[in-house]
Design a protein around this motif. Structure first.
Motif, PDB file in Angstrom:
ATOM      1  N   PRO A 111       0.845  -1.193  -0.125  1.00 52.00           N
ATOM      2  CA  PRO A 111       0.005   0.026  -0.111  1.00 52.00           C
ATOM      3  C   PRO A 111       0.924   1.157   0.097  1.00 52.00           C
ATOM      4  N   ALA A 112       0.407   2.383  -0.425  1.00 55.70           N
ATOM      5  CA  ALA A 112       0.975   3.710  -0.336  1.00 55.70           C
ATOM      6  C   ALA A 112       1.571   3.878   1.083  1.00 55.70           C
ATOM      7  N   ASP A 113       0.856   3.793   2.211  1.00 53.20           N
ATOM      8  CA  ASP A 113       1.541   4.387   3.149  1.00 53.20           C
ATOM      9  C   ASP A 113       2.544   3.535   3.786  1.00 53.20           C
ATOM     10  N   HIS A 117       6.839   4.455   4.316  1.00 55.79           N
ATOM     11  CA  HIS A 117       7.585   4.041   5.472  1.00 55.79           C
ATOM     12  C   HIS A 117       8.877   3.096   4.946  1.00 55.79           C
ATOM     13  N   LEU A 118       8.677   2.489   3.838  1.00 54.97           N
ATOM     14  CA  LEU A 118       9.764   1.653   3.433  1.00 54.97           C
ATOM     15  C   LEU A 118      10.805   2.553   2.872  1.00 54.97           C
ATOM     16  N   ALA A 119      10.366   3.906   2.141  1.00 56.22           N
ATOM     17  CA  ALA A 119      11.380   4.626   1.741  1.00 56.22           C
ATOM     18  C   ALA A 119      12.230   5.340   2.699  1.00 56.22           C
ATOM     19  N   VAL A 120      11.491   5.654   3.993  1.00 53.78           N
ATOM     20  CA  VAL A 120      12.291   6.193   4.998  1.00 53.78           C
ATOM     21  C   VAL A 120      13.335   4.979   5.662  1.00 53.78           C
ATOM     22  N   LEU A 121      13.094   3.715   5.929  1.00 52.29           N
ATOM     23  CA  LEU A 121      13.966   2.852   6.251  1.00 52.29           C
ATOM     24  C   LEU A 121      14.970   2.570   5.221  1.00 52.29           C
ATOM     25  N   GLY A 136      -0.345   6.811  13.155  1.00 52.37           N
ATOM     26  CA  GLY A 136      -0.676   5.655  13.941  1.00 52.37           C
ATOM     27  C   GLY A 136       0.493   4.731  13.828  1.00 52.37           C
ATOM     28  N   TRP A 137       1.531   5.124  12.957  1.00 48.98           N
ATOM     29  CA  TRP A 137       2.609   4.090  12.948  1.00 48.98           C
ATOM     30  C   TRP A 137       3.964   4.579  14.053  1.00 48.98           C
ATOM     31  N   VAL A 138       4.707   3.379  14.352  1.00 49.17           N
ATOM     32  CA  VAL A 138       5.737   3.792  15.026  1.00 49.17           C
ATOM     33  C   VAL A 138       6.939   3.254  14.126  1.00 49.17           C
ATOM     34  N   ARG A 139       8.077   3.773  14.472  1.00 45.09           N
ATOM     35  CA  ARG A 139       9.372   3.139  13.937  1.00 45.09           C
ATOM     36  C   ARG A 139      10.261   3.158  14.921  1.00 45.09           C
ATOM     37  N   ILE A 152      12.245  -1.035  11.558  1.00 46.17           N
ATOM     38  CA  ILE A 152      10.990  -1.560  11.796  1.00 46.17           C
ATOM     39  C   ILE A 152      10.277  -0.676  11.919  1.00 46.17           C
ATOM     40  N   ALA A 153       9.012  -0.746  11.138  1.00 46.59           N
ATOM     41  CA  ALA A 153       7.998   0.218  11.106  1.00 46.59           C
ATOM     42  C   ALA A 153       6.448  -0.467  11.386  1.00 46.59           C
ATOM     43  N   ALA A 154       5.883  -0.130  12.279  1.00 42.78           N
ATOM     44  CA  ALA A 154       4.712  -1.040  12.894  1.00 42.78           C
ATOM     45  C   ALA A 154       3.192  -0.215  12.921  1.00 42.78           C
ATOM     46  N   GLN A 155       2.277  -0.835  12.584  1.00 41.81           N
ATOM     47  CA  GLN A 155       0.924  -0.067  12.817  1.00 41.81           C
ATOM     48  C   GLN A 155       0.311  -0.832  14.097  1.00 41.81           C
ATOM     49  N   PRO A 156       0.529  -0.280  15.267  1.00 41.36           N
ATOM     50  CA  PRO A 156       0.010  -1.198  16.429  1.00 41.36           C
ATOM     51  C   PRO A 156      -1.513  -1.453  16.405  1.00 41.36           C
ATOM     52  N   GLY A 157      -1.650  -2.333  17.245  1.00 40.09           N
ATOM     53  CA  GLY A 157      -3.243  -2.709  17.316  1.00 40.09           C
ATOM     54  C   GLY A 157      -4.192  -1.466  18.051  1.00 40.09           C
ATOM     55  N   THR A 158      -5.383  -1.655  17.896  1.00 41.76           N
ATOM     56  CA  THR A 158      -6.211  -0.711  18.159  1.00 41.76           C
ATOM     57  C   THR A 158      -6.180  -0.741  19.876  1.00 41.76           C
ATOM     58  N   GLY A 159      -6.221   0.503  20.545  1.00 39.13           N
ATOM     59  CA  GLY A 159      -6.203   0.385  21.906  1.00 39.13           C
ATOM     60  C   GLY A 159      -5.114   0.226  22.477  1.00 39.13           C
ATOM     61  N   LEU A 160      -3.920   0.083  21.863  1.00 38.91           N
ATOM     62  CA  LEU A 160      -2.798  -0.246  22.385  1.00 38.91           C
ATOM     63  C   LEU A 160      -1.838   0.955  22.494  1.00 38.91           C
ATOM     64  N   GLU A 161      -1.308   1.400  23.712  1.00 40.55           N
ATOM     65  CA  GLU A 161      -0.669   2.429  24.133  1.00 40.55           C
ATOM     66  C   GLU A 161       0.709   2.052  23.827  1.00 40.55           C
TER      67      GLU A 161
END
Length: 459
Positions: A111-113, A117-121, A136-139, A152-161
């Motif tokens: 996907p585009a988003d 992130h792949l370009a940054v990494l 909503g992504w963390v790296r 590593i770039a991740a989109q955490p699950g809903t409700g996870l702080e």
């Protein structure tokens, strides 16, 4: 523990993992959250350990294990691990996306988003540190020898702080992935090199074996060449002697015979007073004829010693019965058993033994018949020559003993040479009474025969 919840001198990651800032009871909810995060951190570290032990399975299996461990820790819907351009050149795959429990390594399917992130990494791994980029992504960066090599770039699950603890876990996972990828590359490179080394060692062993075989062939060829040169020299000398015998000695003997014939005819014309002298000349003529026959046989032998096509020993014995002999000596050759190949010099020695025995039977024993027997037995070859002549076995045995002790006159050297040939082949020579009434000379040679015996030449 100080007021910030850290031991003096400890690193920031330890504080991030524990999440404690105070030990007061008023912070109990934070303590519970920290305990939960610690438990998740331990689970993530356990996932890291399971991932690291799969290094030997190959780089892809390792990357998949790290991605799944990180995604499980963050309950991530999508998680991307990528290696920066120019770093860890041997690492494969260069990136891997886990989305809805499906692994993707085809960039056209991203996907585009995720591509952003792949370009940054890939191009700016030093910017990978990000708790929340607003989407909503963390790296977390991936470092090796303090150099950024991806992340590593991740989109955490809903409700996870996502807390510092989680980022620390991502950093640990990413760094361990970098080390493990490098070690996996080294492991497989060493395996390939070891395999290549074994192949080269086997090839070197084969080449050494082939070189040894070729060296042996070369040595054998050189030995044959030397032997051929020696035989050529002997042949040249034989031919020279044959020419001398034919051009000089034979002519003198023939002239002497013709002179004796003329004298005998003239004496016969004078009548009885000289009849006895004429008879003696007739005997001398017969001796002259025998001398001519022997000269011709010698010339034939000298010319055909090596020029005749080679053959097995039985065939050469048949040929022997036609040369070197008186025309009135009848020779028969009999072979028993299955012929076995013998070394060339051994066959030549046995052939000369038979020739010498036949010559003695005709020249000294006055034999009219002779039988040559060649027997092939399981452990020996037996050659015997029997005649119907007037020879005495006991007298010949005594003469042979005296000849071996001292033979200043050169008489009976033929017997001595025959005995020497038999002994050099590891065999024995015996002299006994033949059934035909004359002498039986018997030679027994054990098998196998030495391949290169030293054969004495006739003197």
């Amino acid at each position: 523990m100080n007021v910030d919840g850290q031991a003096p001198g400890s690193g920031t990651d330890l504080g991030a993992l524990t999440g404690l800032r105070s030990g007061k009871r008023s912070f109990y909810p934070a303590y519970v959250r920290s305990t939960e995060r610690l438990e998740r951190a331990v689970e993530a570290l356990d996932g890291i350990s399971r991932a690291l032990v799969r290094t030997a399975e190959g780089p892809r299996a390792l990357v998949e294990a790290v991605v799944r461990a990180a995604a499980e820790h963050l309950r991530a819907r999508r998680l991307l691990l990528a290696v920066a351009d120019g770093a860890l050149r041997a690492a494969r795959p260069r990136f891997l996306l886990l989305a809805d429990d499906v692994l993707i390594d085809d960039e056209t399917m991203l996907p585009a988003d995720v591509r952003a992130h792949l370009a940054v990494l890939r191009t700016r791994p030093w910017e990978a540190e990000s708790a929340d980029g607003g989407d909503g992504w963390v790296r977390a960066p991936m470092t090796l020898d303090d150099e950024p090599v991806g992340g590593i770039a991740a989109q955490p699950g809903t409700g996870l702080e996502v807390a510092d603890t989680d980022l620390a876990i991502l950093r640990v996972l990413a760094n361990q992935a970098a080390v493990a990828l490098h070690n996996s590359y080294l492991f497989h490179s060493a395996t390939r090199l070891r395999g290549r080394t074994e192949q080269l060692s086997e090839a070197a062993a084969r080449q050494a074996k082939d070189l040894a075989a070729r060296s042996a062939e070369l040595a054998e060829t050189q030995a044959r060449l030397v032997e051929a040169m020696q035989r050529q020299a002997l042949d040249d000398e034989r031919h020279r002697i044959a020419r001398e015998l034919h051009d000089s000695v034979t002519q003198y003997v023939l002239s002497a015979g013709m002179t004796m014939e003329v004298c005998r005819a003239e004496l016969a014309a004078l009548g009885d007073p000289v009849a006895e002298i004429a008879g003696r000349l007739a005997a001398a003529k017969d001796l002259n004829r025998q001398a001519v026959e022997r000269l011709r046989a010698a010339i034939y032998a000298l010319h055909h010693t090596t020029d005749e096509p080679p053959g097995p020993l039985p065939v050469m014995l048949e040929r022997l019965s036609t040369v070197h002999l008186r025309s009135d000596l009848e020779v028969r050759v009999r072979v028993a058993g299955s012929p076995v190949p013998l070394p060339p010099r051994a066959e030549q020695s046995l052939l000369r033994l038979a020739g010498e025995a036949l010559f003695n039977a005709g020249a000294h024993g006055g034999a009219g018949r002779a039988v040559v027997r060649l027997g092939y037995r399981p452990g020996a070859v037996v050659l015997s020559v029997s005649d119907d002549g007037t020879g005495e076995p006991a007298q010949l045995r005594r003469a042979l003993r005296l000849c071996r002790a001292a033979d200043l006159s050169g008489r009976h050297r033929g017997l001595a040479n025959m005995l020497a040939r038999a002994e050099e082949l590891g065999g024995t020579l015996s002299i006994r009474r033949a059934r035909l009434g004359g002498i039986q000379l018997r030679v027994q040679i054990p098998l196998p025969v030495p391949t290169d015996p030293e054969i004495a030449d006739d003197e």
